[in-house]
Every structure is written in C-alpha cells, then in structure tokens.
Design a protein around this motif. Structure first.
Motif, PDB file in Angstrom:
ATOM      1  N   SER A  49      -2.334 -50.860  27.719  1.00 33.94           N
ATOM      2  CA  SER A  49      -1.214 -50.183  27.063  1.00 33.94           C
ATOM      3  C   SER A  49      -1.670 -49.013  26.192  1.00 33.94           C
ATOM      4  O   SER A  49      -0.874 -48.129  25.881  1.00 33.94           O
ATOM      5  CB  SER A  49      -0.385 -51.168  26.239  1.00 33.94           C
ATOM      6  OG  SER A  49      -1.101 -51.621  25.106  1.00 33.94           O
ATOM      7  N   GLY A  52      -0.693 -45.971  27.782  1.00 36.36           N
ATOM      8  CA  GLY A  52       0.722 -45.851  28.106  1.00 36.36           C
ATOM      9  C   GLY A  52       1.559 -45.377  26.924  1.00 36.36           C
ATOM     10  O   GLY A  52       1.054 -45.172  25.819  1.00 36.36           O
ATOM     11  N   VAL A  53       2.809 -45.205  27.201  1.00 35.59           N
ATOM     12  CA  VAL A  53       3.793 -44.852  26.172  1.00 35.59           C
ATOM     13  C   VAL A  53       5.054 -45.667  26.425  1.00 35.59           C
ATOM     14  O   VAL A  53       5.264 -46.196  27.515  1.00 35.59           O
ATOM     15  CB  VAL A  53       4.156 -43.339  26.176  1.00 35.59           C
ATOM     16  CG1 VAL A  53       2.929 -42.494  25.897  1.00 35.59           C
ATOM     17  CG2 VAL A  53       4.827 -42.928  27.462  1.00 35.59           C
ATOM     18  N   ARG A  54       5.879 -45.760  25.394  1.00 40.96           N
ATOM     19  CA  ARG A  54       7.214 -46.330  25.521  1.00 40.96           C
ATOM     20  C   ARG A  54       8.203 -45.262  25.087  1.00 40.96           C
ATOM     21  O   ARG A  54       7.930 -44.506  24.155  1.00 40.96           O
ATOM     22  CB  ARG A  54       7.381 -47.550  24.613  1.00 40.96           C
ATOM     23  CG  ARG A  54       6.610 -48.749  25.082  1.00 40.96           C
ATOM     24  CD  ARG A  54       6.850 -49.943  24.187  1.00 40.96           C
ATOM     25  NE  ARG A  54       6.169 -51.108  24.742  1.00 40.96           N
ATOM     26  CZ  ARG A  54       5.961 -52.223  24.079  1.00 40.96           C
ATOM     27  NH1 ARG A  54       6.389 -52.338  22.833  1.00 40.96           N
ATOM     28  NH2 ARG A  54       5.340 -53.232  24.656  1.00 40.96           N
ATOM     29  N   GLN A  56      11.819 -45.017  23.546  1.00 40.54           N
ATOM     30  CA  GLN A  56      12.867 -45.808  22.911  1.00 40.54           C
ATOM     31  C   GLN A  56      14.165 -45.014  22.914  1.00 40.54           C
ATOM     32  O   GLN A  56      14.171 -43.824  22.594  1.00 40.54           O
ATOM     33  CB  GLN A  56      12.458 -46.170  21.484  1.00 40.54           C
ATOM     34  CG  GLN A  56      11.223 -47.052  21.443  1.00 40.54           C
ATOM     35  CD  GLN A  56      10.752 -47.358  20.032  1.00 40.54           C
ATOM     36  OE1 GLN A  56      11.060 -46.629  19.093  1.00 40.54           O
ATOM     37  NE2 GLN A  56      10.000 -48.430  19.890  1.00 40.54           N
ATOM     38  N   ARG A  62      16.026 -39.904  22.117  1.00 44.59           N
ATOM     39  CA  ARG A  62      14.874 -40.530  22.765  1.00 44.59           C
ATOM     40  C   ARG A  62      13.660 -40.322  21.878  1.00 44.59           C
ATOM     41  O   ARG A  62      13.435 -39.222  21.372  1.00 44.59           O
ATOM     42  CB  ARG A  62      14.589 -39.900  24.134  1.00 44.59           C
ATOM     43  CG  ARG A  62      15.773 -39.774  25.076  1.00 44.59           C
ATOM     44  CD  ARG A  62      16.249 -41.146  25.550  1.00 44.59           C
ATOM     45  NE  ARG A  62      17.310 -41.056  26.538  1.00 44.59           N
ATOM     46  CZ  ARG A  62      18.608 -41.184  26.254  1.00 44.59           C
ATOM     47  NH1 ARG A  62      19.000 -41.353  25.004  1.00 44.59           N
ATOM     48  NH2 ARG A  62      19.506 -41.133  27.205  1.00 44.59           N
ATOM     49  N   VAL A  64       9.406 -41.096  21.827  1.00 46.07           N
ATOM     50  CA  VAL A  64       8.222 -41.533  22.564  1.00 46.07           C
ATOM     51  C   VAL A  64       7.253 -42.178  21.577  1.00 46.07           C
ATOM     52  O   VAL A  64       6.920 -41.591  20.543  1.00 46.07           O
ATOM     53  CB  VAL A  64       7.550 -40.341  23.279  1.00 46.07           C
ATOM     54  CG1 VAL A  64       6.271 -40.791  23.975  1.00 46.07           C
ATOM     55  CG2 VAL A  64       8.511 -39.707  24.272  1.00 46.07           C
ATOM     56  N   ASP A  66       3.473 -43.859  21.428  1.00 51.20           N
ATOM     57  CA  ASP A  66       2.200 -44.006  22.123  1.00 51.20           C
ATOM     58  C   ASP A  66       1.658 -45.418  21.977  1.00 51.20           C
ATOM     59  O   ASP A  66       1.827 -46.055  20.939  1.00 51.20           O
ATOM     60  CB  ASP A  66       1.166 -43.023  21.556  1.00 51.20           C
ATOM     61  CG  ASP A  66       1.532 -41.577  21.832  1.00 51.20           C
ATOM     62  OD1 ASP A  66       2.085 -41.308  22.910  1.00 51.20           O
ATOM     63  OD2 ASP A  66       1.267 -40.723  20.973  1.00 51.20           O
ATOM     64  N   GLY A  67       0.973 -45.897  23.048  1.00 50.57           N
ATOM     65  CA  GLY A  67       0.273 -47.181  22.989  1.00 50.57           C
ATOM     66  C   GLY A  67      -0.978 -47.019  22.175  1.00 50.57           C
ATOM     67  O   GLY A  67      -1.304 -45.904  21.769  1.00 50.57           O
ATOM     68  N   PHE A  69       0.113 -51.213  22.264  1.00 51.11           N
ATOM     69  CA  PHE A  69       1.197 -51.996  21.700  1.00 51.11           C
ATOM     70  C   PHE A  69       0.652 -53.345  21.256  1.00 51.11           C
ATOM     71  O   PHE A  69      -0.178 -53.945  21.928  1.00 51.11           O
ATOM     72  CB  PHE A  69       2.319 -52.145  22.735  1.00 51.11           C
ATOM     73  CG  PHE A  69       2.746 -50.807  23.275  1.00 51.11           C
ATOM     74  CD1 PHE A  69       3.306 -49.853  22.444  1.00 51.11           C
ATOM     75  CD2 PHE A  69       2.559 -50.489  24.598  1.00 51.11           C
ATOM     76  CE1 PHE A  69       3.681 -48.606  22.931  1.00 51.11           C
ATOM     77  CE2 PHE A  69       2.934 -49.258  25.107  1.00 51.11           C
ATOM     78  CZ  PHE A  69       3.493 -48.306  24.261  1.00 51.11           C
ATOM     79  N   LEU A  75       2.937 -57.907  27.173  1.00 51.78           N
ATOM     80  CA  LEU A  75       2.478 -56.786  27.993  1.00 51.78           C
ATOM     81  C   LEU A  75       2.156 -57.247  29.406  1.00 51.78           C
ATOM     82  O   LEU A  75       1.896 -58.419  29.651  1.00 51.78           O
ATOM     83  CB  LEU A  75       1.253 -56.143  27.344  1.00 51.78           C
ATOM     84  CG  LEU A  75       1.497 -55.546  25.957  1.00 51.78           C
ATOM     85  CD1 LEU A  75       0.192 -55.033  25.365  1.00 51.78           C
ATOM     86  CD2 LEU A  75       2.536 -54.434  26.012  1.00 51.78           C
TER      87      LEU A  75
END
Length: 141
Positions: A49, A52-54, A56, A62, A64, A66-67, A69, A75
């Motif tokens: 992760s 990765g990014v999430r 929200q 929106r 963003v 960053d991981g 997490f 996960l």
C-alpha cells in the motif's frame, strides 16, 4: 457464479517481503490447476500500500491520500477472479491453495454481483451498455 478471492495483506507483504521461489512455484502449480479446471478468470499480486493511493469522496469533492495505510488487516495483497458453480466449490479450491505467506494468512471469498442481482433498476438500456463494454474489453484481450 463469479467470485473474487482476496488474499489479505500481512505485515511482511506490506513491508515488501517477496515470496520464496518455493512459494512462487507452488502458487504457479495451483494457478495451473485453476486454469485447467476453467475456474480462474484473472489473478494478480498487488504491490504494498506504500505504493498506492486512496481517493476519498465527500459529495462532489475528492481527496487523494497517499499510502501506506495503517490497518494491515484490511489491506489486500492479491486477488483471483474465479468462475465456480457455488460458494462451496470456491471454498474447496481455497482449501487446496498453498498458504500465501510464511506465517498466518487469510483469504476472503466474495461473490461478484451479476446483472440479475440489480433488479428492475438495471434497465434493458443499462444491460445493453454493460454487454457492449464487456465485449469491448474482451476484444482487447
């Protein structure tokens, strides 16, 4: 039925610890069995992760994130997409799977929604759009 088989992440997988040659070979053999049986539609391992990014969502905004997490237990380290006759068949296949990690690990099985699951809200026009998109994806493969 189609189902997603989700390999849950561990501290080690999140730290980027790579599987051994033995485990890669065992998973390769298992994947061959799945393909020969006509069960496996797709399957991949996922990077930690931290890479990765999430995104929200809150109304129309929106954000963003960053991981990495924090909650490792929530996960995903990898997945398969399977076509099986029943949840019992999916469970039987997972029971045959090599342990994905050296220590404790967990694999989750979730049914994939099919068009008929959506009821009347999934209109003939929406069904036609869905079929057209699937055909376009298949043509690219």
């Amino acid at each position: 039925m189609r189902c997603m088989v989700i390999i849950k992440a561990t501290r080690e997988s999140e730290a980027g610890v790579m599987p051994s040659e033995q485990l890669l070979a065992a998973m390769g053999k298992f994947n061959e069995e799945l393909v020969k049986a006509g069960v496996m539609l797709a399957g991949e391992g996922l990077q930690p992760s931290a890479k990765g990014v999430r995104v929200q969502f809150s109304g129309s905004s929106r954000m963003v994130v960053d991981g990495p997490f924090a909650e490792t237990k929530e996960l995903i380290a990898g997945f398969w997409l399977w076509q099986v006759k029943s949840m019992d068949e999916a469970i039987a296949w997972v029971r045959r799977c090599p342990n994905p990690f050296e220590g404790d690990s967990e694999i989750e099985i979730r049914p994939v929604f099919e068009p008929e699951d959506f009821g009347e809200e999934f209109t003939p026009e929406l069904r036609e759009q869905e079929e057209r998109l699937r055909a376009q994806i298949a043509a690219r493969s």
